[in-house]
Scaffold this motif. Structure first.
Motif, short mmCIF file in Angstrom:
data_model
loop_
_atom_site.label_atom_id
_atom_site.label_comp_id
_atom_site.label_asym_id
_atom_site.label_seq_id
_atom_site.Cartn_x
_atom_site.Cartn_y
_atom_site.Cartn_z
N LYS A 73 0.77 -1.12 0.04
CA LYS A 73 0.00 -0.01 0.01
C LYS A 73 0.84 1.25 0.01
O LYS A 73 2.04 1.36 0.39
CB LYS A 73 -0.95 -0.11 1.38
CG LYS A 73 -1.90 -1.11 1.32
CD LYS A 73 -2.87 -0.88 0.30
CE LYS A 73 -3.92 -2.10 0.42
NZ LYS A 73 -3.35 -3.29 0.11
N PRO A 74 0.29 2.44 -0.56
CA PRO A 74 1.09 3.52 -0.55
C PRO A 74 1.50 3.97 0.90
O PRO A 74 2.55 4.57 1.03
CB PRO A 74 0.11 4.65 -0.91
CG PRO A 74 -0.85 3.72 -2.05
CD PRO A 74 -0.98 2.39 -1.35
N ARG A 75 0.69 3.56 1.97
CA ARG A 75 0.95 4.07 3.07
C ARG A 75 2.41 3.45 3.45
O ARG A 75 3.01 3.96 4.61
CB ARG A 75 -0.04 3.67 4.30
CG ARG A 75 -1.15 4.59 4.06
CD ARG A 75 -2.29 4.02 5.09
NE ARG A 75 -2.66 2.66 4.82
CZ ARG A 75 -3.78 2.00 5.28
NH1 ARG A 75 -4.62 2.93 6.15
NH2 ARG A 75 -3.86 0.85 5.24
N GLU A 76 2.54 1.97 3.18
CA GLU A 76 3.61 1.33 3.61
C GLU A 76 4.90 1.90 3.19
O GLU A 76 5.78 2.02 3.82
CB GLU A 76 3.36 -0.26 3.27
CG GLU A 76 2.30 -1.06 3.79
CD GLU A 76 2.19 -2.09 3.58
OE1 GLU A 76 2.37 -3.19 4.44
OE2 GLU A 76 1.58 -2.35 2.40
N VAL A 77 4.73 2.34 1.82
CA VAL A 77 5.98 3.11 1.39
C VAL A 77 6.41 4.35 2.00
O VAL A 77 7.54 4.56 2.29
CB VAL A 77 5.80 3.20 -0.18
CG1 VAL A 77 7.03 3.97 -0.95
CG2 VAL A 77 5.37 2.10 -0.94
N TYR A 78 5.25 4.79 2.16
CA TYR A 78 5.53 6.30 3.02
C TYR A 78 5.90 6.19 4.28
O TYR A 78 6.81 6.87 4.70
CB TYR A 78 3.99 6.96 2.97
CG TYR A 78 3.97 8.17 4.00
CD1 TYR A 78 4.77 9.19 3.75
CD2 TYR A 78 3.33 8.21 5.24
CE1 TYR A 78 4.90 10.05 4.81
CE2 TYR A 78 3.18 9.08 6.14
CZ TYR A 78 4.13 10.30 5.96
OH TYR A 78 3.97 11.23 6.89
N ASN A 79 5.41 5.07 5.17
CA ASN A 79 5.90 4.87 6.45
C ASN A 79 7.32 4.45 6.53
O ASN A 79 7.93 4.41 7.28
CB ASN A 79 4.96 3.72 7.08
CG ASN A 79 3.71 4.20 7.60
OD1 ASN A 79 3.70 5.64 7.91
ND2 ASN A 79 2.70 3.63 7.67
N VAL A 88 10.74 13.70 1.01
CA VAL A 88 10.01 14.56 0.37
C VAL A 88 8.38 13.83 0.02
O VAL A 88 7.29 14.42 0.42
CB VAL A 88 10.32 15.17 -1.10
CG1 VAL A 88 9.37 16.05 -1.48
CG2 VAL A 88 11.80 16.04 -0.53
N SER A 89 8.58 12.90 -1.06
CA SER A 89 7.50 12.48 -1.34
C SER A 89 7.57 10.87 -1.86
O SER A 89 8.78 10.47 -2.12
CB SER A 89 6.60 12.97 -2.47
OG SER A 89 7.48 13.02 -3.44
N SER A 90 6.88 10.14 -2.05
CA SER A 90 6.79 8.70 -2.47
C SER A 90 5.77 8.63 -3.58
O SER A 90 4.71 9.08 -3.47
CB SER A 90 6.97 7.70 -1.55
OG SER A 90 5.72 7.87 -0.73
N HIS A 91 6.10 7.63 -4.51
CA HIS A 91 4.83 7.27 -5.64
C HIS A 91 5.27 5.74 -5.76
O HIS A 91 6.13 5.16 -6.11
CB HIS A 91 5.65 7.96 -6.80
CG HIS A 91 4.71 7.89 -8.04
ND1 HIS A 91 5.04 7.73 -9.22
CD2 HIS A 91 3.40 7.43 -8.02
CE1 HIS A 91 4.19 7.60 -10.05
NE2 HIS A 91 2.95 7.55 -9.15
N LEU A 92 4.05 5.11 -5.55
CA LEU A 92 4.15 3.76 -5.83
C LEU A 92 3.19 3.50 -7.33
O LEU A 92 2.14 3.90 -7.39
CB LEU A 92 3.24 3.07 -4.68
CG LEU A 92 2.95 1.72 -4.68
CD1 LEU A 92 4.11 0.71 -4.57
CD2 LEU A 92 1.87 1.11 -3.64
N ARG A 93 3.74 2.34 -7.52
CA ARG A 93 3.10 1.64 -9.00
C ARG A 93 3.09 0.41 -8.63
O ARG A 93 3.88 -0.57 -8.49
CB ARG A 93 4.22 1.96 -10.15
CG ARG A 93 4.41 3.38 -10.61
CD ARG A 93 3.16 4.10 -10.85
NE ARG A 93 2.54 3.73 -11.83
CZ ARG A 93 2.46 3.88 -12.99
NH1 ARG A 93 3.36 4.87 -13.40
NH2 ARG A 93 1.40 3.53 -13.84
N SER A 94 1.77 0.03 -9.00
CA SER A 94 1.52 -1.58 -8.58
C SER A 94 0.46 -2.01 -9.46
O SER A 94 -0.21 -1.06 -9.92
CB SER A 94 1.15 -1.59 -7.18
OG SER A 94 -0.02 -0.82 -6.96
N GLY A 95 0.22 -3.06 -9.36
CA GLY A 95 -0.79 -3.73 -9.92
C GLY A 95 -0.43 -4.54 -11.46
O GLY A 95 -1.20 -5.40 -11.96
#
Length: 305
Positions: A73-79, A88-95
């Motif tokens: 989940k994006p939260r996991e990457v953020y955490n 600064v920021s994170s961006h997840l590509r999944s699926g």
DNA sequence: AGCACA
């Protein structure tokens, strides 16, 4: 050797003068907390000179994270990255594929490299035996306008803009600019390792002493604590022996709680293992996962002469 | 929140 950009203040104590422009981003590196930052301008100014902490534009300061499970989940990457200085920021590509990947943007390259070293090889999901690979990205993320802010539960203040969803619905951005987030209300994920401790190290080289998570200096032997009562030396050995440079593990169960000492061939190997297994959750461990530190002295040190 | 063995 009196080379200075400015005249030093006459008294021994004074508020520091404004640093030279190139050094301002280094204010991120501060023990345990971000320095207060001015709020971003309400209109525009995302990446122009109005941003006081803008890094040099040409250096790579984006991390590429591979090996994430498909259900990340994006939260996991953020955490995973939120507590690193300069995040600064994170961006997840999944699926699209069984494995997801993500990008994490930092204020400058030293910050990115520090976060990279501390998270590379980290066990993201012990049950899936899933560890992540972190590298500098080939290019910095394009400074997208932050209209696709992930509606982060703790922030509770912004909604995402429905007319500008990420393309193909596969990406998620998390921008936390200017937020010194100290909430820890959602850092628990079942069977996912949580990144636990970051030192306040200010070293930026490949030196293994970088980001020593505790107070002990780097040592080839690791000290492992916060283990469940039913942990076995066998279980620990299974986990640690997969790390490069592993030599031996000894468990100590006499006192307080069970602890273990794990010897590696050198500080580099022990540091890699520490970063990889910090907070890893064993079947027998309590919720927070095990704590891994450098031992106070090396195992089995003896003179041979 | 705990650091032994030689």
């Amino acid at each position: 050797m009196a080379s200075s950009y400015y005249n030093p203040p006459p008294s021994s104590y004074a508020a520091p003068p404004a640093p030279p422009p190139g050094a301002s981003a280094y204010a991120y590196r501060h023990h345990a907390a971000y320095l207060p930052q001015p709020p971003p301008p309400a209109y525009g100014g995302y990446f122009d000179r109005a941003e006081p902490l803008a890094p040099p534009r040409d250096e790579l300061r984006t991390l590429f994270i591979a090996g994430l499970p498909a259900d990340v989940k994006p939260r996991e990457v953020y955490n995973l990255f939120r507590d690193f200085p300069g995040y600064v920021s994170s961006h997840l590509r999944s699926g699209k594929s069984p494995q997801s990947y993500a990008f994490a943007v930092f204020a400058d390259q030293p910050s990115a490299l520090a976060a990279m070293s501390a998270t590379n090889g980290l066990t993201f999901d012990l049950e899936k035996n899933c560890s992540i690979h972190v590298d500098l990205a080939k290019a910095n993320s394009r400074p997208k306008r932050p209209r696709t802010d992930y509606d982060f539960p703790t922030s509770g203040k912004k909604s995402r803009n429905p007319r500008d969803l990420p393309d193909s619905g596969a990406g998620s951005n998390i921008h936390m600019s200017g937020m010194g987030n100290s909430s820890h209300s959602l850092n628990a994920y079942p069977s996912a390792q949580r990144y636990a401790n970051i030192g306040s190290s200010t070293a930026f080289s490949k030196d293994p002493s970088m980001f020593a998570p505790q107070t002990n200096p780097p040592c080839p032997t690791l000290f492992v604590a916060n283990l469940g009562q039913s942990v076995s030396e066998r279980e620990l050995t299974d986990v640690f022996s997969s790390c490069e440079g592993f030599i031996k593990l000894k468990m100590q169960n006499k006192f307080g709680g069970p602890v273990a000492f794990v010897d590696f061939k050198d500080e580099y190997s022990s540091t890699e293992a520490l970063n990889r297994l910090q907070g890893a959750i064993l079947h027998s461990s309590p919720g927070e996962g095990m704590r891994v530190e450098y031992a106070k002295s090396r195992m089995g040190l003896r003179r041979r002469s």
